[in-house]
Design an enzyme around this catalytic site. Structure first.
Site, PDB file in Angstrom:
ATOM      1  N   LEU A 109     105.458  24.746   9.303  1.00  0.00           N
ATOM      2  CA  LEU A 109     105.267  25.829  10.080  1.00  0.00           C
ATOM      3  C   LEU A 109     104.429  27.140  10.357  1.00  0.00           C
ATOM      4  O   LEU A 109     103.560  27.016   8.941  1.00  0.00           O
ATOM      5  CB  LEU A 109     106.754  26.362   9.539  1.00  0.00           C
ATOM      6  CG  LEU A 109     107.877  25.698   9.587  1.00  0.00           C
ATOM      7  CD1 LEU A 109     108.750  26.933   9.240  1.00  0.00           C
ATOM      8  CD2 LEU A 109     108.454  25.176  10.936  1.00  0.00           C
ATOM      9  N   GLY A 154     106.664  21.419   7.199  1.00  0.00           N
ATOM     10  CA  GLY A 154     107.103  21.553   8.179  1.00  0.00           C
ATOM     11  C   GLY A 154     107.097  20.308   8.555  1.00  0.00           C
ATOM     12  O   GLY A 154     108.089  19.543  10.095  1.00  0.00           O
ATOM     13  N   ASN A 178     106.207  20.746   0.127  1.00  0.00           N
ATOM     14  CA  ASN A 178     105.216  21.684  -0.534  1.00  0.00           C
ATOM     15  C   ASN A 178     105.142  23.304  -1.215  1.00  0.00           C
ATOM     16  O   ASN A 178     104.333  23.817  -1.502  1.00  0.00           O
ATOM     17  CB  ASN A 178     104.044  20.950  -0.669  1.00  0.00           C
ATOM     18  CG  ASN A 178     103.172  21.396   0.372  1.00  0.00           C
ATOM     19  OD1 ASN A 178     104.050  21.611   1.474  1.00  0.00           O
ATOM     20  ND2 ASN A 178     101.819  21.266   0.221  1.00  0.00           N
ATOM     21  N   GLU A 179     106.297  23.344  -0.012  1.00  0.00           N
ATOM     22  CA  GLU A 179     106.616  25.008   0.154  1.00  0.00           C
ATOM     23  C   GLU A 179     106.447  25.773  -1.227  1.00  0.00           C
ATOM     24  O   GLU A 179     106.214  26.807  -1.104  1.00  0.00           O
ATOM     25  CB  GLU A 179     107.925  25.340   0.407  1.00  0.00           C
ATOM     26  CG  GLU A 179     108.030  24.895   2.225  1.00  0.00           C
ATOM     27  CD  GLU A 179     108.790  23.554   2.811  1.00  0.00           C
ATOM     28  OE1 GLU A 179     108.282  22.965   3.809  1.00  0.00           O
ATOM     29  OE2 GLU A 179     108.113  22.825   1.489  1.00  0.00           O
TER      30      GLU A 179
END
Length: 303
Positions: A109, A154, A178-179
């Site tokens: 994103l 994303g 891996n946010e």
């Protein structure tokens, strides 16, 4: 959610900031006239190119938003428009999604759609992310991800919405959600998509630790279905599509719907609450500070 580990696999990704800053607006993808001799049609926007071969019923969508195919509001809008057009053409039975950018499928994103933006902009951005997922995850078409580069966050989500994932067997590439490495929490439908793909315990570990997997590791846990040499990813996807096309559409579509409908319904019935939760979270001072620090890191890497 384009992630720092991805930057380690390709130093050139530090151009991300300048690319994100220069995103320009554009109209909906325009369908070119059919090339009767080859029975093909094509659709091109600034950020994606779609080639549809009517003789095979298969379309190829190439993401071409340099340098890293970040999922901006404009990019997501283009993708949704293109996918909707393909769904409306009953002769289109299959879609292969790949990247025109070297060494990256999609870096995730667009951070600049989440940093320093008004709540109203964040609402529109998150609605577009939801719409992209709903269209891909619920598509009647056979969807194959030809993952020819790194695919964090994303980008990983986009690949998981597809029915089958083929990844380039290059240890420099990575894939995963891996946010948490950025201080961001993957929403419930990201989590559910990964659970449906690799199972609950693997997802719990992956999401808490923000793990990125090498292609070999991704194959081992079922995050991707097949590894092939980098120059054979698209060819293999085309060959694999032929096997899927041999299955009667109605039986395959009903089976896919049966498997995915509960997950789709969960988001559909909670879309507004999910948007509100995202906006409330992403506009927090602490989260904005974290994103700002990440962007500063990108600037330093670029310098």
């Amino acid at each position: 959610m384009a992630l720092r580990a991805c930057l380690r696999t390709k130093p050139g990704l530090t151009g991300l900031l300048s690319q994100l800053s220069s995103c320009s607006s554009h109209g909906a993808a325009h369908m070119s006239p059919a090339l009767v001799a080859q029975r093909r049609s094509s659709s091109t926007s600034q950020k994606i190119k779609v080639d549809f071969d009517q003789s095979t019923g298969v379309a190829v969508m190439r993401m071409q938003s340099p340098p890293v195919n970040s999922l901006s509001l404009e990019f997501l809008t283009d993708v949704c428009i293109a996918l909707e057009k393909l769904e409306m053409d009953k002769s289109c039975r299959g879609l292969i999604v790949t990247s025109s950018q070297p060494k990256v499928f999609s870096a995730g994103l667009n951070i600049l759609d989440m940093y320093g933006k008004s709540p109203e902009h964040c609402v529109e951005f998150w609605k577009a992310v939801q719409e992209m997922w709903l269209k891909f995850y619920g598509s009647n078409m056979i969807t194959i991800a030809a993952v020819n580069g790194s695919s964090p966050a994303g980008g990983c989500l986009l690949s998981m919405t597809c029915d089958y994932r083929i990844m380039a067997d290059n240890p420099r590439y990575s894939i995963g959600l891996n946010e948490t490495q950025l201080g961001i929490v993957a929403p419930f439908w990201f989590k559910d998509t990964m659970i449906n793909t690799v199972g609950h315990r693997t997802t719990e570990m992956a999401l808490q630790l923000g793990l990125l997997y090498s292609p070999a590791e991704a194959l081992k846990i079922g995050l991707v279905d097949q590894l092939v040499p980098e120059d054979q990813v698209l060819t293999t996807a085309t060959e694999t599509m032929t096997k899927w096309l041999a299955i009667p559409d109605h039986a395959r579509q009903l089976t896919k719907s049966m498997m995915r409908k509960p997950t789709i319904d969960k988001l559909t019935s909670n879309r507004e609450a999910d948007v509100n939760n995202f906006v409330k979270f992403i506009t927090k001072d602490s989260i904005q500070k974290s994103l700002g620090m990440y962007l500063e890191m990108l600037k330093r890497r670029k310098a």
